[in-house]
Scaffold this motif. Structure first.
Motif, PDB file in Angstrom:
ATOM      1  N   ASN A  28       0.403  -1.150  -0.029  1.00  0.00           N
ATOM      2  CA  ASN A  28      -0.368   0.014  -0.308  1.00  0.00           C
ATOM      3  C   ASN A  28       0.869   1.152   0.167  1.00  0.00           C
ATOM      4  O   ASN A  28       1.567   1.813   0.963  1.00  0.00           O
ATOM      5  N   ILE A  29       0.454   1.990  -0.748  1.00  0.00           N
ATOM      6  CA  ILE A  29       1.428   3.596  -0.760  1.00  0.00           C
ATOM      7  C   ILE A  29      -0.071   4.614  -1.052  1.00  0.00           C
ATOM      8  O   ILE A  29      -0.714   5.001  -1.819  1.00  0.00           O
ATOM      9  N   VAL A  30       0.203   5.666   0.181  1.00  0.00           N
ATOM     10  CA  VAL A  30      -0.567   6.674   0.097  1.00  0.00           C
ATOM     11  C   VAL A  30       0.134   7.893   0.681  1.00  0.00           C
ATOM     12  O   VAL A  30       1.028   7.648   0.796  1.00  0.00           O
ATOM     13  N   TRP A  49      14.497   0.064  -4.404  1.00  0.00           N
ATOM     14  CA  TRP A  49      13.276   0.401  -5.659  1.00  0.00           C
ATOM     15  C   TRP A  49      12.798   2.038  -5.363  1.00  0.00           C
ATOM     16  O   TRP A  49      12.418   2.786  -6.875  1.00  0.00           O
ATOM     17  N   PHE A  50      13.354   2.745  -4.312  1.00  0.00           N
ATOM     18  CA  PHE A  50      12.733   3.230  -3.759  1.00  0.00           C
ATOM     19  C   PHE A  50      13.876   4.796  -3.225  1.00  0.00           C
ATOM     20  O   PHE A  50      13.421   6.120  -3.417  1.00  0.00           O
ATOM     21  N   GLY A  51      15.041   4.305  -2.852  1.00  0.00           N
ATOM     22  CA  GLY A  51      16.043   5.420  -2.284  1.00  0.00           C
ATOM     23  C   GLY A  51      16.435   6.222  -2.871  1.00  0.00           C
ATOM     24  O   GLY A  51      17.017   6.730  -2.613  1.00  0.00           O
ATOM     25  N   LEU A 107       6.992  -1.160  -9.859  1.00  0.00           N
ATOM     26  CA  LEU A 107       5.602  -0.561 -10.506  1.00  0.00           C
ATOM     27  C   LEU A 107       5.221   0.871  -9.696  1.00  0.00           C
ATOM     28  O   LEU A 107       5.058   1.630 -10.477  1.00  0.00           O
ATOM     29  N   GLU A 108       5.426   0.364  -8.319  1.00  0.00           N
ATOM     30  CA  GLU A 108       5.076   2.025  -7.802  1.00  0.00           C
ATOM     31  C   GLU A 108       6.093   2.915  -7.913  1.00  0.00           C
ATOM     32  O   GLU A 108       6.032   3.701  -7.735  1.00  0.00           O
ATOM     33  N   SER A 109       7.667   2.121  -7.274  1.00  0.00           N
ATOM     34  CA  SER A 109       8.443   3.148  -7.312  1.00  0.00           C
ATOM     35  C   SER A 109       8.376   3.898  -8.647  1.00  0.00           C
ATOM     36  O   SER A 109       8.972   5.144  -8.880  1.00  0.00           O
ATOM     37  N   ASP A 110       8.507   3.468  -9.876  1.00  0.00           N
ATOM     38  CA  ASP A 110       8.458   3.861 -11.051  1.00  0.00           C
ATOM     39  C   ASP A 110       6.982   4.787 -11.693  1.00  0.00           C
ATOM     40  O   ASP A 110       7.165   6.060 -12.002  1.00  0.00           O
TER      41      ASP A 110
END
Length: 413
Positions: A29-31, A206-208, A101-104
């Protein structure tokens, strides 16, 4: 109580992990801490449009859904007045697909004009279908416009009007995206059959390296204390009249929030509630009546809505309802009724812990509002509510001068 682990990346992204090895699944989950309250009054509907646009492809992934379908995932999103929430549920051994997918799409969207034009039309049609052409569709739009004079809760996530969506340009979308859809304005929660250290490593991978955004100083206009009743009357092509009343209540983190929630259950949830017993069963003024609260981050509304019975005018029904509310005297069983709604709240909380995706959602939203630990102990918050607190709220909050009333009338044939 559920167990969690937390890590904050250098770019400000908050990562929460909840391990549950009884399930083969993982929920990602990303909020983003952005909703319709973050929009300009002359450019509303942005956050909801942005939710749609986020599914049209990112810098390196032209088709978001195709990759998820290959690994048996389900996904969706929603936009509220406070947040935008994206979630993916998939087999735990495919978790990295969700991170990719979410990081991109947090890094950079594709920003294709054709995609924007399509999504604008989709949202405009949604506006027309659900709010303009559906019976009672504009009820909450009208009510919020009356109840909120300053705060951006005066419009819903769909926006004020379709023109605001039609006028959105790519430059406007980019500005909104790079202001709010940054790691320092987001929470990532992973729950399921995962190992905390492995999730943190994936988050760094992926997000750092995604750049953070400029610090956001959110200072929403506050409502002035309401000192006189407000009333609006409209006529629409609907089969029956609806009476809606609302009073301003506290924000989500206020100590009175849980008392307001229990009060709405006591007054207007189910056929054993006070309002149903008095207004429907005994006095036969309404065919149905209910109470609820807006669980918004900032100060919300305590709402009561009902349909008068045939032969009773909406004015007559309102007068009887107000007489009961403003002269409310608890029965001798008040303590028993409080305990009953506390037990009901506990049952709802326990039910929300059954599915891993519900747990992940609650954690992600809770961390965005304040911190997840506070919301892990919600059962105790409900059981800490006292009779004295409830009675104080009734006398302080449910007053005529603080009331907002909408007469939503069916057109006479």
């Amino acid at each position: 109580m559920l167990t969690i682990r937390r890590k904050i990346l250098d770019n400000g992204l908050r990562v929460i992990v909840h391990e549950d090895h009884t399930t083969p699944l993982a929920a990602c989950n990303i909020v983003y801490n952005v909703g319709s309250r973050d929009e300009h009054p002359d450019h509303t509907g942005f956050a909801h449009l942005m939710e749609h646009f986020m599914f049209t492809g990112s810098k390196n992934v032209p088709d978001y859904d195709k990759a998820l379908q290959k690994v048996g995932a389900i996904n969706n999103a929603y936009t509220s007045q406070d947040i935008t929430h994206y979630y993916v549920v998939l087999p735990a051994n495919n978790l990295e697909t969700a991170f990719w997918l979410e990081s991109d799409r947090m890094l950079e969207l594709a920003f294709r004009q054709q995609s924007l034009d399509i999504q604008k039309q989709v949202v405009i049609e949604e506006f027309k279908e659900n709010y303009l052409n559906r019976p009672y569709g504009d009820l909450m739009m009208l009510f919020n416009q009356m109840a909120y004079q300053r705060h951006p809760y005066q419009w819903l996530p769909i926006g004020k009007k379709t023109d605001h969506i039609a006028e959105v340009s790519m430059d406007m979308i980019k500005d909104f995206y790079y202001r709010f859809y940054r790691p320092n304005n987001a929470v990532l929660v992973v729950a399921g059959n995962v190992i905390g250290d492995e999730v943190f490593a994936l988050a760094e991978k992926w997000f750092g390296t995604i750049p953070d955004g400029a610090p956001l100083h959110k200072d929403y206009p506050k409502e002035l204390p309401q000192t006189a009743p407000r009333k609006t009357t409209v006529e629409r092509a609907v089969p029956s009249d609806v009476l809606m009343k609302g009073w301003h209540m506290c924000d989500r983190m206020h100590p009175d929030y849980y008392a307001c929630d229990l009060l709405s259950d006591m007054f207007g949830t189910g056929q054993s509630s006070y309002l149903y017993q008095k207004m429907v069963t005994e006095q036969k003024m309404f065919t149905d009546i209910s109470a609820s609260i807006m669980g918004t981050t900032d100060e919300g509304l305590f709402l009561i809505s009902g349909r008068p019975v045939e032969g009773v005018t909406i004015e007559e029904a309102d007068a009887v309802l107000c007489s009961y509310l403003y002269g409310f005297k608890p029965e001798a069983s008040f303590s028993h009724d409080l305990h009953k709604v506390q037990n009901r709240a506990e049952a709802v909380l326990l039910n929300n812990e059954i599915k891993i995706d519900d747990r992940a959602t609650n954690m992600a939203v809770g961390e965005t509002i304040s911190n997840v630990e506070y919301f892990l102990d919600e059962r105790q918050h409900y059981f800490d509510v006292t009779e004295e607190q409830m009675l104080r709220l009734i006398s302080e909050m449910l007053t005529e001068n603080r009331s907002n009333t909408l007469y939503y009338k069916g057109m006479k044939q």
